[in-house]
Write a protein that holds these residues in place. Sequence first.
Motif, PDB file in Angstrom:
ATOM      1  N   THR A  62      54.536  24.048  30.186  1.00 58.34           N
ATOM      2  CA  THR A  62      54.083  22.956  31.057  1.00 58.34           C
ATOM      3  C   THR A  62      55.149  21.873  31.124  1.00 58.34           C
ATOM      4  N   THR A  63      55.011  21.004  32.104  1.00 54.83           N
ATOM      5  CA  THR A  63      55.935  19.870  32.194  1.00 54.83           C
ATOM      6  C   THR A  63      55.569  18.861  31.120  1.00 54.83           C
ATOM      7  N   SER A  64      56.487  17.965  30.813  1.00 56.84           N
ATOM      8  CA  SER A  64      56.251  16.965  29.769  1.00 56.84           C
ATOM      9  C   SER A  64      55.698  15.672  30.353  1.00 56.84           C
ATOM     10  N   GLU A  65      55.282  15.686  31.601  1.00 57.06           N
ATOM     11  CA  GLU A  65      54.773  14.483  32.257  1.00 57.06           C
ATOM     12  C   GLU A  65      53.388  14.747  32.856  1.00 57.06           C
ATOM     13  N   PRO A  66      52.575  13.685  33.024  1.00 54.64           N
ATOM     14  CA  PRO A  66      51.298  13.857  33.723  1.00 54.64           C
ATOM     15  C   PRO A  66      51.549  14.163  35.197  1.00 54.64           C
ATOM     16  N   LYS A  67      50.580  14.791  35.852  1.00 54.40           N
ATOM     17  CA  LYS A  67      50.731  15.089  37.273  1.00 54.40           C
ATOM     18  C   LYS A  67      49.632  14.401  38.076  1.00 54.40           C
ATOM     19  N   LEU A  68      50.025  13.793  39.179  1.00 48.39           N
ATOM     20  CA  LEU A  68      49.099  13.044  40.034  1.00 48.39           C
ATOM     21  C   LEU A  68      48.864  13.792  41.339  1.00 48.39           C
ATOM     22  N   ILE A  69      47.622  13.751  41.806  1.00 45.15           N
ATOM     23  CA  ILE A  69      47.287  14.308  43.115  1.00 45.15           C
ATOM     24  C   ILE A  69      46.308  13.353  43.774  1.00 45.15           C
ATOM     25  N   SER A  70      46.348  13.260  45.090  1.00 39.50           N
ATOM     26  CA  SER A  70      45.487  12.300  45.768  1.00 39.50           C
ATOM     27  C   SER A  70      44.800  12.910  46.976  1.00 39.50           C
ATOM     28  N   GLY A  71      43.570  12.456  47.221  1.00 41.13           N
ATOM     29  CA  GLY A  71      42.891  12.775  48.464  1.00 41.13           C
ATOM     30  C   GLY A  71      43.280  11.764  49.525  1.00 41.13           C
ATOM     31  N   ASN A  72      42.471  11.677  50.578  1.00 42.27           N
ATOM     32  CA  ASN A  72      42.815  10.811  51.715  1.00 42.27           C
ATOM     33  C   ASN A  72      42.200   9.416  51.645  1.00 42.27           C
ATOM     34  N   ALA A  73      41.433   9.129  50.574  1.00 42.88           N
ATOM     35  CA  ALA A  73      40.674   7.871  50.538  1.00 42.88           C
ATOM     36  C   ALA A  73      41.569   6.643  50.461  1.00 42.88           C
ATOM     37  N   ASN A  74      42.605   6.689  49.623  1.00 46.67           N
ATOM     38  CA  ASN A  74      43.480   5.513  49.462  1.00 46.67           C
ATOM     39  C   ASN A  74      44.880   5.977  49.065  1.00 46.67           C
ATOM     40  N   MET A  75      45.548   6.612  50.027  1.00 46.28           N
ATOM     41  CA  MET A  75      46.882   7.149  49.766  1.00 46.28           C
ATOM     42  C   MET A  75      47.908   6.067  49.397  1.00 46.28           C
ATOM     43  N   PRO A  76      47.872   4.874  50.026  1.00 49.56           N
ATOM     44  CA  PRO A  76      48.839   3.836  49.620  1.00 49.56           C
ATOM     45  C   PRO A  76      48.736   3.475  48.144  1.00 49.56           C
ATOM     46  N   LEU A  77      47.512   3.378  47.618  1.00 46.81           N
ATOM     47  CA  LEU A  77      47.350   3.058  46.200  1.00 46.81           C
ATOM     48  C   LEU A  77      47.869   4.204  45.336  1.00 46.81           C
ATOM     49  N   ALA A  78      47.576   5.444  45.713  1.00 43.73           N
ATOM     50  CA  ALA A  78      48.047   6.600  44.947  1.00 43.73           C
ATOM     51  C   ALA A  78      49.579   6.625  44.889  1.00 43.73           C
ATOM     52  N   LYS A  79      50.216   6.353  46.021  1.00 43.77           N
ATOM     53  CA  LYS A  79      51.687   6.345  46.045  1.00 43.77           C
ATOM     54  C   LYS A  79      52.244   5.192  45.205  1.00 43.77           C
ATOM     55  N   ALA A  80      51.552   4.055  45.236  1.00 45.43           N
ATOM     56  CA  ALA A  80      52.000   2.901  44.440  1.00 45.43           C
ATOM     57  C   ALA A  80      51.877   3.201  42.945  1.00 45.43           C
ATOM     58  N   ILE A  81      50.794   3.881  42.549  1.00 43.05           N
ATOM     59  CA  ILE A  81      50.631   4.271  41.147  1.00 43.05           C
ATOM     60  C   ILE A  81      51.741   5.237  40.737  1.00 43.05           C
ATOM     61  N   ALA A  82      52.042   6.200  41.610  1.00 43.70           N
ATOM     62  CA  ALA A  82      53.113   7.165  41.321  1.00 43.70           C
ATOM     63  C   ALA A  82      54.458   6.458  41.164  1.00 43.70           C
ATOM     64  N   ARG A  83      54.727   5.461  42.022  1.00 43.30           N
ATOM     65  CA  ARG A  83      55.990   4.705  41.918  1.00 43.30           C
ATOM     66  C   ARG A  83      56.072   3.959  40.594  1.00 43.30           C
ATOM     67  N   ARG A  84      54.962   3.326  40.211  1.00 47.91           N
ATOM     68  CA  ARG A  84      54.957   2.582  38.957  1.00 47.91           C
ATOM     69  C   ARG A  84      55.196   3.512  37.768  1.00 47.91           C
ATOM     70  N   MET A  85      54.546   4.673  37.780  1.00 47.34           N
ATOM     71  CA  MET A  85      54.695   5.605  36.671  1.00 47.34           C
ATOM     72  C   MET A  85      56.105   6.190  36.635  1.00 47.34           C
ATOM     73  N   THR A  86      56.686   6.408  37.803  1.00 48.48           N
ATOM     74  CA  THR A  86      58.071   6.879  37.876  1.00 48.48           C
ATOM     75  C   THR A  86      59.002   5.869  37.223  1.00 48.48           C
ATOM     76  N   MET A  87      58.751   4.585  37.502  1.00 54.07           N
ATOM     77  CA  MET A  87      59.579   3.522  36.934  1.00 54.07           C
ATOM     78  C   MET A  87      59.414   3.454  35.408  1.00 54.07           C
ATOM     79  N   HIS A  88      58.160   3.573  34.942  1.00 53.50           N
ATOM     80  CA  HIS A  88      57.888   3.514  33.503  1.00 53.50           C
ATOM     81  C   HIS A  88      58.532   4.680  32.763  1.00 53.50           C
ATOM     82  N   ARG A  89      58.409   5.871  33.337  1.00 51.72           N
ATOM     83  CA  ARG A  89      58.835   7.081  32.633  1.00 51.72           C
ATOM     84  C   ARG A  89      60.308   7.414  32.851  1.00 51.72           C
ATOM     85  N   GLY A  90      60.908   6.845  33.885  1.00 49.41           N
ATOM     86  CA  GLY A  90      62.291   7.184  34.185  1.00 49.41           C
ATOM     87  C   GLY A  90      62.434   8.604  34.682  1.00 49.41           C
ATOM     88  N   ALA A  91      61.339   9.147  35.224  1.00 47.97           N
ATOM     89  CA  ALA A  91      61.344  10.510  35.771  1.00 47.97           C
ATOM     90  C   ALA A  91      60.511  10.508  37.041  1.00 47.97           C
TER      91      ALA A  91
END
Length: 338
Positions: free
Chosen positions: A3-32
Amino acid sequence: MPTTSEPKLISGNANMPLAKAIARRMTMHRGANLGLVDARVERFNDQEIFVEVYENVRGEDMFIIQPTSNPANDNLMELLIMADALKRSSAKRITAVIPYFGYARQDRRSKARTPISAKLVANMIAQSGIERVLTMDLHAAQIQGFFDIPVDNLYASPVFALDIMKQFKDNLDDVMIVSPDVGGVARARELAKRINAPLSIVDKRREKPGEVAEMTVIGDVTGKKCIIVDDMCDTAGTLCKAAEVILEHGATEVHAYITHGVMSGPAVDRVTKSVMKSLVITDTIAPSESVQSAPNIRIIPTAPVFAQAILNIWQGNSVSSLFETPTLEPVYEGQFGG
């Protein structure tokens, strides 16, 4: 399979901007790169929902980001069907990140022959293969007990406290927190304690849902900058009426901090024309264009706190630590500082 060493995110259509913002924040935190898993969540011609995940998720720690806001039924079914797709694809663990939990207002039998829909939804979520729920400001705290799986309920009040201390830093002594009804006193008291402010209550009596017969202010609001605190704003009728009553009782100005901006029907128009100087909401529900363009509505992002909560769950660390100001301030990177 490894498995990968990172959590994986998936989103439905309800609030895609928030899902993308969470992914950006986690990318910044993890450096991946922690972008959203490539998937399609679509409708057949008869509006049945179809989900296809394009990436391998076998053995992965999956987080589905999907508030069950309007249209509540569609968004709820998207969540359940995505969970089923991941479960059948051998995901190791599935966590539902539900920033706004729909059907939460139906948490008890208020009259004979009525449902407890929140419990029904909790059963459906648990049966779909979801093993943990992460949400924010449940309408009723006891809903956590409706689930037979772990539920982490984040609170907006620590974030609101940081913002209030920035916005009212020159006259915090004049601030008074107001609960718009007796049922919300615990939520309002929590925020009042955080900023060391007094508390007042608006006692309202309803003739039927959506209508308010009369309001009484409990506590002296004379000369105060009043901040109404609640978990959701739907049509904004009660909120705007409460603001008027508070001003009539001698308050100098009225603001509102509401976690979930449901903003149905005439809500935006009412808020725009109301006596409130400002309404602050979060982005747990994707804001419409009219909400974003309203002059007296401001939106606070929740991606920083959700991103950190997801990382804490994935790493097995405490989520409740995010309720404390010293932990939360760095998460928001000085956004509410000084």
